[in-house]
Enzyme design. Structure first.
Site, short mmCIF file in Angstrom:
data_model
loop_
_atom_site.label_atom_id
_atom_site.label_comp_id
_atom_site.label_asym_id
_atom_site.label_seq_id
_atom_site.Cartn_x
_atom_site.Cartn_y
_atom_site.Cartn_z
N CYS A 176 0.81 -1.25 -0.12
CA CYS A 176 0.09 -0.03 0.10
C CYS A 176 0.79 1.41 -0.14
CB CYS A 176 -0.77 -0.03 1.29
SG CYS A 176 -1.68 -1.68 1.54
N HIS A 313 -3.55 7.80 5.74
CA HIS A 313 -3.66 6.41 5.08
C HIS A 313 -5.03 6.08 5.55
CE1 HIS A 313 -2.30 2.91 3.36
NE2 HIS A 313 -2.45 2.07 4.42
N GLU A 324 -2.66 4.95 13.39
CA GLU A 324 -2.27 6.12 12.94
C GLU A 324 -2.52 7.47 13.61
OE1 GLU A 324 -3.80 6.54 8.83
OE2 GLU A 324 -2.61 8.04 8.48
N LYS A 345 -10.51 6.98 1.61
CA LYS A 345 -10.68 5.35 1.17
C LYS A 345 -12.03 5.12 0.94
CE LYS A 345 -5.84 3.50 1.74
NZ LYS A 345 -5.35 4.80 1.77
N HIS A 350 -9.79 1.28 -1.01
CA HIS A 350 -8.27 0.96 -0.69
C HIS A 350 -7.53 0.38 -2.10
CE1 HIS A 350 -4.44 0.63 0.81
NE2 HIS A 350 -4.68 -0.12 1.86
N PHE A 409 1.62 -3.22 4.14
CA PHE A 409 1.94 -4.38 4.53
C PHE A 409 3.54 -4.45 4.25
CE2 PHE A 409 -2.08 -7.21 4.21
CZ PHE A 409 -2.86 -6.30 5.34
#
Lengths: 422, 85
Positions: A176, A313, A324, A345, A350, A409
């Site tokens: 991502c 994010h 976050e 998102k 996403h 990830f």
């Protein structure tokens, strides 16, 4: 032009601006449409139609409408080859066109432009088809062109070939964080004098039975069935993220070159920071995120309080949004209540390796319009996410630096500081 | 079946196969044995894919060393006829 002198002093650093943007997404294939949908609070998330989800736990996602990319490819005299690659080509055409670096009516000539592009899954439709053939027929079933079709850098190679871009071409692959990492590299390459122009951004289009199927078994996807309500970043009632596809392309260029040729200047890249958590392959980590955010702020030379807003994010997973938020509080300290935090998102889904690019484009559109889209579905903010979250409606801002967070990830973190053009 | 009708049939099949495997659209309006391969923009990768599709469709096997520089479409059909396609 390349400048191989590696001892570039900070005084020799170049300003880096954005001179073109192209977008392929579930909420539009051009900047105006995307912006109108963002401000109107229209999500691209819907019931999936391009694949059979009858055996999947999740049946929703943010798809690019069927046929629209294919129509654009015809104008470029191209056939569809792979959904991720095709979307990248269309977005790149639009970005280069806006930057004045491509004219569909003119004969193409080589241009000294590099391609540094991000993806998470790469050309996964090509890979899926190749695996199926191999499984069915063995080695003899493998198309002789399987390797060039399926390599991750098939995308950057196609961009270079299609538009005759003769700088370097390669992919950045970090889940991502891919697009933000790619844009960070592109920014440094120009700022430090190695190249003048880079086509950057990212793409991912993974709605095929294999890739979407394996995502279904990760407990990160929202189980909420209503597409309009499924993605709820920072809400106490969030249940996970919703996947989306798309491509975002930005043309990064030295300020000198862009102004010399009269290119539009859509914004500026002020700084970049990156880090690796080295803690867990899927769980985010405050220390790693804080390190990347602080590095980006230091790189840009601005104070946290100078930020006009943060484009988070914001995946809508339990783990990301709480982590976050804590990271943002740590970095902003007492000033945390002064800086609005948004998440995109719930609009784009996403889009993994494209997300940093799509959300950077959305951020630059916000600076253009002095308006930040609302946090769609944020009806009940999670008290754990104790930052200055924008509500469901758009808010006005005084255009200033924006922090764009991307975390992936693998533990990679990439943070860009974007600014309006002054 | 005569060689001419066999060739016509191969030409028709080749046209379909090439249209399917070419990345870029190719103008095949005047596609015949005398058509020069270079003129219709058949690059080496498209030719590889084309022979793959022919092998899958017809069951014939074409070795790597048989994939010489084809000048015309006729050179390709000749090879295929010789292989029993």
């Amino acid at each position: 032009m390349t400048h191989p002198d590696q001892s570039v002093s900070s005084s020799a650093r170049k300003r880096v601006v954005v001179s073109g943007m192209g977008i392929v997404s579930s909420i539009g294939l051009d900047q105006d449409t995307v912006w109108q949908n963002l401000i109107a609070g229209k999500t691209g998330i819907d019931t999936l139609s391009s694949i059979d989800t009858s055996e999947c736990k999740v049946k929703i996602g943010a798809e690019v409408p069927e046929g629209v990319v294919e129509e654009q490819l015809k104008l470029l005299r191209r056939r569809p080859v792979d959904r991720t690659l095709d979307q990248s080509i269309v977005a790149a055409r639009d970005a280069l066109t806006q930057a004045g670096l491509y004219d569909s009516e003119a004969e193409l000539e080589n241009q000294d432009i590099s391609v540094v592009f991000g993806t998470g899954a790469g050309v996964d439709h090509s890979l899926y088809n190749a695996f199926k053939l191999f499984e069915e027929k063995g080695p003899k079933g493998a198309r002789p062109t399987t390797v060039p079709r399926c390599m991750h850098n098939a995308i950057s190679a196609a961009l270079s070939l299609q538009f005759k871009l003769t700088g370097t071409n390669y992919m950045v692959v970090s889940a991502c964080t891919s697009a933000s990492n790619a844009m960070g590299m592109a920014f440094r390459m120009i700022r430090d004098g190695y190249v003048d122009t880079v086509l950057t951004g990212g793409a991912d289009a993974f709605f095929n039975p294999f890739y979407f199927g394996i995502w279904n078994n990760i407990p990160a996807l929202s189980k909420i069935e209503d597409p309009l309500k499924a993605c709820r970043p920072f809400g106490v009632d969030r249940e996970g993220t919703v996947l989306g596809e798309g491509a975002g392309v930005l043309i990064f260029e030295s300020y000198e070159k862009a102004t010399a040729r009269g290119a539009p200047i859509l914004g500026e890249i002020l700084g970049y920071g990156e880090s690796s958590d080295a803690k867990h392959i899927t769980s985010p980590d405050v220390d790693g995120q804080v390190k990347a955010m602080r590095m980006a702020l230091n790189d840009s030379g601005i104070n946290p309080g100078d930020l006009s807003f943060i484009n988070s994010h914001g995946t809508a997973t339990k783990g990301n949004d709480s982590c976050e938020s804590q990271s943002i509080r740590t970095v902003l300290g007492n000033g945390v209540d002064q800086v609005p935090v948004s998440a995109n998102k719930s609009y784009f889904g996403h889009s993994l390796g494209a997300s940093g690019a799509l959300e950077s484009i959305a951020s630059l559109l916000s600076l253009k319009h002095g308006l930040v889209p609302g946090n769609l579905n944020l009806e009940n903010p999670d008290p754990v996410c104790n930052v200055n979250l924008i509500g469901a409606n758009p808010v006005s801002i005084k255009p200033g630096p924006v922090m764009k967070n991307s975390f992936g990830f693998g533990g990679g973190n990439g943070v860009l500081i974007l600014g309006p053009h002054n | 079946m005569s060689d001419t009708s066999k060739e016509d049939e191969l030409i028709a099949n080749l046209r379909i196969i090439i249209e399917g495997c070419a990345t870029d659209p190719i103008d095949l309006s005047n596609f015949s044995t005398t058509t020069k391969v270079q003129e219709i923009g058949l690059d080496s990768l498209t030719i590889l894919d084309m022979f793959y599709d022919i092998e899958q469709e017809t069951g014939i096997s074409i070795e790597q060393e048989e994939l010489v520089d084809f000048r015309t479409v006729g050179d390709i059909t000749t090879l295929l006829i010789n292989k029993g396609a």
